[in-house]
Design a protein around this motif. Structure first.
Motif, mmCIF file in Angstrom:
data_model
loop_
_atom_site.group_PDB
_atom_site.id
_atom_site.type_symbol
_atom_site.label_atom_id
_atom_site.label_comp_id
_atom_site.label_asym_id
_atom_site.label_seq_id
_atom_site.Cartn_x
_atom_site.Cartn_y
_atom_site.Cartn_z
ATOM 1 N N GLU A 1 13.427 -21.077 -4.359
ATOM 2 C CA GLU A 1 13.985 -19.723 -4.371
ATOM 3 C C GLU A 1 12.932 -18.707 -4.798
ATOM 4 O O GLU A 1 12.922 -17.568 -4.298
ATOM 5 N N ASN A 2 12.044 -19.079 -5.714
ATOM 6 C CA ASN A 2 10.952 -18.183 -6.111
ATOM 7 C C ASN A 2 10.068 -17.842 -4.913
ATOM 8 O O ASN A 2 9.620 -16.708 -4.754
ATOM 9 N N ALA A 3 9.797 -18.854 -4.087
ATOM 10 C CA ALA A 3 8.990 -18.623 -2.890
ATOM 11 C C ALA A 3 9.704 -17.685 -1.932
ATOM 12 O O ALA A 3 9.103 -16.755 -1.371
ATOM 13 N N SER A 4 10.982 -17.906 -1.742
ATOM 14 C CA SER A 4 11.749 -17.054 -0.836
ATOM 15 C C SER A 4 11.779 -15.606 -1.320
ATOM 16 O O SER A 4 11.738 -14.664 -0.514
ATOM 17 N N ALA A 5 11.798 -15.408 -2.635
ATOM 18 C CA ALA A 5 11.814 -14.051 -3.190
ATOM 19 C C ALA A 5 10.541 -13.283 -2.856
ATOM 20 O O ALA A 5 10.526 -12.044 -2.860
ATOM 21 N N ALA A 6 9.466 -13.998 -2.565
ATOM 22 C CA ALA A 6 8.187 -13.350 -2.248
ATOM 23 C C ALA A 6 8.264 -12.514 -0.981
ATOM 24 O O ALA A 6 7.453 -11.596 -0.788
ATOM 25 N N LEU A 7 9.223 -12.797 -0.131
ATOM 26 C CA LEU A 7 9.364 -12.039 1.117
ATOM 27 C C LEU A 7 9.699 -10.571 0.864
ATOM 28 O O LEU A 7 9.543 -9.734 1.750
ATOM 29 N N ASN A 8 10.145 -10.266 -0.342
ATOM 30 C CA ASN A 8 10.556 -8.896 -0.667
ATOM 31 C C ASN A 8 9.496 -8.121 -1.440
ATOM 32 O O ASN A 8 9.754 -6.995 -1.865
ATOM 33 N N ILE A 9 8.319 -8.712 -1.631
ATOM 34 C CA ILE A 9 7.275 -8.056 -2.421
ATOM 35 C C ILE A 9 6.069 -7.751 -1.533
ATOM 36 O O ILE A 9 5.360 -8.667 -1.111
ATOM 37 N N PRO A 10 5.826 -6.477 -1.224
ATOM 38 C CA PRO A 10 4.687 -6.127 -0.370
ATOM 39 C C PRO A 10 3.392 -6.004 -1.164
ATOM 40 O O PRO A 10 3.411 -5.798 -2.380
ATOM 41 N N PHE A 11 2.293 -6.173 -0.478
ATOM 42 C CA PHE A 11 0.961 -5.895 -1.031
ATOM 43 C C PHE A 11 0.282 -4.903 -0.088
ATOM 44 O O PHE A 11 0.195 -5.149 1.115
ATOM 45 N N SER A 12 -0.194 -3.786 -0.630
ATOM 46 C CA SER A 12 -1.039 -2.905 0.167
ATOM 47 C C SER A 12 -2.407 -3.565 0.305
ATOM 48 O O SER A 12 -2.728 -4.523 -0.411
ATOM 49 N N GLU A 13 -3.232 -3.063 1.193
ATOM 50 C CA GLU A 13 -4.570 -3.625 1.344
ATOM 51 C C GLU A 13 -5.361 -3.496 0.045
ATOM 52 O O GLU A 13 -6.076 -4.429 -0.358
ATOM 53 N N GLN A 14 -5.218 -2.351 -0.631
ATOM 54 C CA GLN A 14 -5.924 -2.159 -1.896
ATOM 55 C C GLN A 14 -5.469 -3.177 -2.936
ATOM 56 O O GLN A 14 -6.285 -3.784 -3.640
ATOM 57 N N GLU A 15 -4.160 -3.405 -3.030
ATOM 58 C CA GLU A 15 -3.629 -4.361 -3.998
ATOM 59 C C GLU A 15 -4.043 -5.790 -3.650
ATOM 60 O O GLU A 15 -4.386 -6.586 -4.525
ATOM 61 N N TRP A 16 -4.005 -6.091 -2.364
ATOM 62 C CA TRP A 16 -4.400 -7.431 -1.918
ATOM 63 C C TRP A 16 -5.856 -7.704 -2.296
ATOM 64 O O TRP A 16 -6.193 -8.778 -2.799
ATOM 65 N N LEU A 17 -6.700 -6.716 -2.079
ATOM 66 C CA LEU A 17 -8.124 -6.891 -2.359
ATOM 67 C C LEU A 17 -8.413 -7.015 -3.850
ATOM 68 O O LEU A 17 -9.419 -7.617 -4.244
ATOM 69 N N SER A 18 -7.547 -6.489 -4.694
ATOM 70 C CA SER A 18 -7.770 -6.638 -6.131
ATOM 71 C C SER A 18 -7.666 -8.103 -6.544
ATOM 72 O O SER A 18 -8.403 -8.562 -7.428
ATOM 73 N N VAL A 19 -6.788 -8.862 -5.900
ATOM 74 C CA VAL A 19 -6.670 -10.295 -6.174
ATOM 75 C C VAL A 19 -7.847 -11.038 -5.553
ATOM 76 O O VAL A 19 -8.425 -11.949 -6.156
ATOM 77 N N TYR A 20 -8.198 -10.637 -4.352
ATOM 78 C CA TYR A 20 -9.330 -11.263 -3.647
ATOM 79 C C TYR A 20 -10.631 -11.104 -4.443
ATOM 80 O O TYR A 20 -11.383 -12.076 -4.622
ATOM 81 N N THR A 21 -10.898 -9.909 -4.956
ATOM 82 C CA THR A 21 -12.134 -9.699 -5.715
ATOM 83 C C THR A 21 -12.093 -10.442 -7.056
ATOM 84 O O THR A 21 -13.127 -10.893 -7.542
ATOM 85 N N ALA A 22 -10.899 -10.597 -7.620
ATOM 86 C CA ALA A 22 -10.780 -11.388 -8.854
ATOM 87 C C ALA A 22 -11.164 -12.841 -8.576
ATOM 88 O O ALA A 22 -11.823 -13.488 -9.394
ATOM 89 N N ALA A 23 -10.759 -13.340 -7.416
ATOM 90 C CA ALA A 23 -11.116 -14.716 -7.035
ATOM 91 C C ALA A 23 -12.606 -14.843 -6.759
ATOM 92 O O ALA A 23 -13.244 -15.859 -7.107
ATOM 93 N N GLN A 24 -13.207 -13.806 -6.169
ATOM 94 C CA GLN A 24 -14.633 -13.835 -5.842
ATOM 95 C C GLN A 24 -15.511 -13.645 -7.080
ATOM 96 O O GLN A 24 -16.669 -14.067 -7.097
ATOM 97 N N GLY A 25 -14.952 -12.973 -8.083
ATOM 98 C CA GLY A 25 -15.727 -12.745 -9.303
ATOM 99 C C GLY A 25 -16.757 -11.646 -9.168
ATOM 100 O O GLY A 25 -17.675 -11.564 -10.006
ATOM 101 N N LYS A 26 -16.612 -10.817 -8.181
ATOM 102 C CA LYS A 26 -17.543 -9.704 -8.010
ATOM 103 C C LYS A 26 -16.863 -8.602 -7.207
ATOM 104 O O LYS A 26 -15.942 -8.882 -6.425
ATOM 105 N N PRO A 27 -17.290 -7.366 -7.379
ATOM 106 C CA PRO A 27 -16.662 -6.265 -6.645
ATOM 107 C C PRO A 27 -17.040 -6.297 -5.162
ATOM 108 O O PRO A 27 -17.957 -6.998 -4.748
ATOM 109 N N LEU A 28 -16.292 -5.545 -4.387
ATOM 110 C CA LEU A 28 -16.609 -5.426 -2.976
ATOM 111 C C LEU A 28 -17.978 -4.779 -2.803
ATOM 112 O O LEU A 28 -18.391 -3.967 -3.633
ATOM 113 N N PRO A 29 -18.719 -5.132 -1.746
ATOM 114 C CA PRO A 29 -20.037 -4.518 -1.557
ATOM 115 C C PRO A 29 -19.935 -3.015 -1.315
ATOM 116 O O PRO A 29 -18.943 -2.538 -0.852
#
Length: 298
Positions: free
Chosen positions: A270-298
């Motif tokens: 049910e937690n997974a299904s609830a994710a369908l209602n939570i959007p990510f903007s490109e800016q928000e998505w990239l904040s997680v991506y850069t956290a995973a990369q450990g460095k800011p965008l070029p």
């Protein structure tokens, strides 16, 4: 090349049975879980011949046999090709991959028998063998498709180049590539895997979307950074379930990723299904991506 396979996968999430042997479910309890999963909107059920030392498909099949009419509401996936020593198949003496025509046909027929499902909606080559001959795979797919045993075909853990190579030998379209994708395994976003599927209008399936649980008990700085970035986004929506936020992040990508939810607990599904209602903007998505990369965008 065969016609496009766009739109074959049903819905946005799949339920996975890799660890089903650890859930301790009776046949009736497993049947109840199948109904509960369907009630969340998930129709896709992901199996593999080798899961649970080659026993998990039989457990699911016994549950399905209690209500055979349920089959037509399910989209059943299985995978073949990985072999290792086990008690169920004692003739296997070593760990290897078998992508031969004979093995693919045998494994698919066995999965159908164990699942008691009549046919598979989707069969995947579980891992590519470095010495696999694509003509053997093509012959197996032709046989299974002509006999109505498998409706669609795909691969798992293939590079974009291997995917393209295999497709060039086939009469059936490959409909997906099941690969490891998570905030802690972001390589597919940059190595061409998702770009290729976007080019072909195909959706990937994501195994281990929660990074093997590493985000729930961060063991290093990277895991902590990623979890914090996800929680920061969740504050906007009053959401503090980390698994929900991970699934939402994956679902937001334009490749149409289908995460596989590998839990037998209804709460987690049910937690997974609830994710369908939570959007990510490109800016928000990239904040997680850069956290995973450990460095800011070029």
């Amino acid at each position: 090349m065969a016609s496009s396979a766009e739109g074959v996968l049903p819905g946005r999430l799949a339920h996975g049975y890799w660890r089903a042997h650890e859930w301790g479910l009776s046949d009736n309890a497993c049947l109840k879980l199948i109904h509960q999963v369907l009630e969340t909107g998930i129709q896709c059920f992901d199996h593999a011949a080798c899961y649970g030392d080659f026993r998990n498909e039989a457990e699911f099949g016994r549950a399905l046999a209690l209500e055979p009419a349920l089959r037509e509401r399910l989209y059943l996936v299985s995978k073949c090709g990985i072999l290792f020593p086990n008690d169920e198949l004692p003739h296997i003496q070593s760990h290897y991959y078998d992508n031969s025509r004979a093995h693919i046909i045998w494994s698919a027929e066995r999965s159908i028998e164990k699942l008691q499902c009549g046919y598979l909606d989707l069969l995947l080559i579980h891992r590519p063998s470095p010495c696999a001959h694509p003509e053997e795979i093509a012959a197996a797919f032709d046989d299974l498709h002509c006999r109505g045993l498998v409706r669609h075909f795909g691969v798992s853990n293939y590079s974009a180049q291997k995917f393209s190579m295999l497709q060039s030998w086939l009469d059936q379209p490959l409909v997906t590539n099941q690969i490891e994708i998570s905030p802690l395994q972001p390589a597919p976003f940059d190595d061409g895997s998702l770009d290729y599927l976007l080019e072909k209008r195909l959706r990937p399936m994501a195994w281990s979307p929660l990074g093997g649980g590493a985000l729930f008990k961060p063991q290093n700085e990277r895991s902590t950074r990623v979890a914090q970035a996800l929680f920061a986004h969740g504050e906007t929506y009053g959401e503090n379930r980390l698994d929900t936020l991970v699934y939402a992040w994956l679902l937001a990508h334009p490749a149409g990723i289908m995460p596989i939810v590998g839990s037998g607990r209804l709460e987690r599904i049910e937690n997974a299904s609830a994710a369908l209602n939570i959007p990510f903007s490109e800016q928000e998505w990239l904040s997680v991506y850069t956290a995973a990369q450990g460095k800011p965008l070029p």
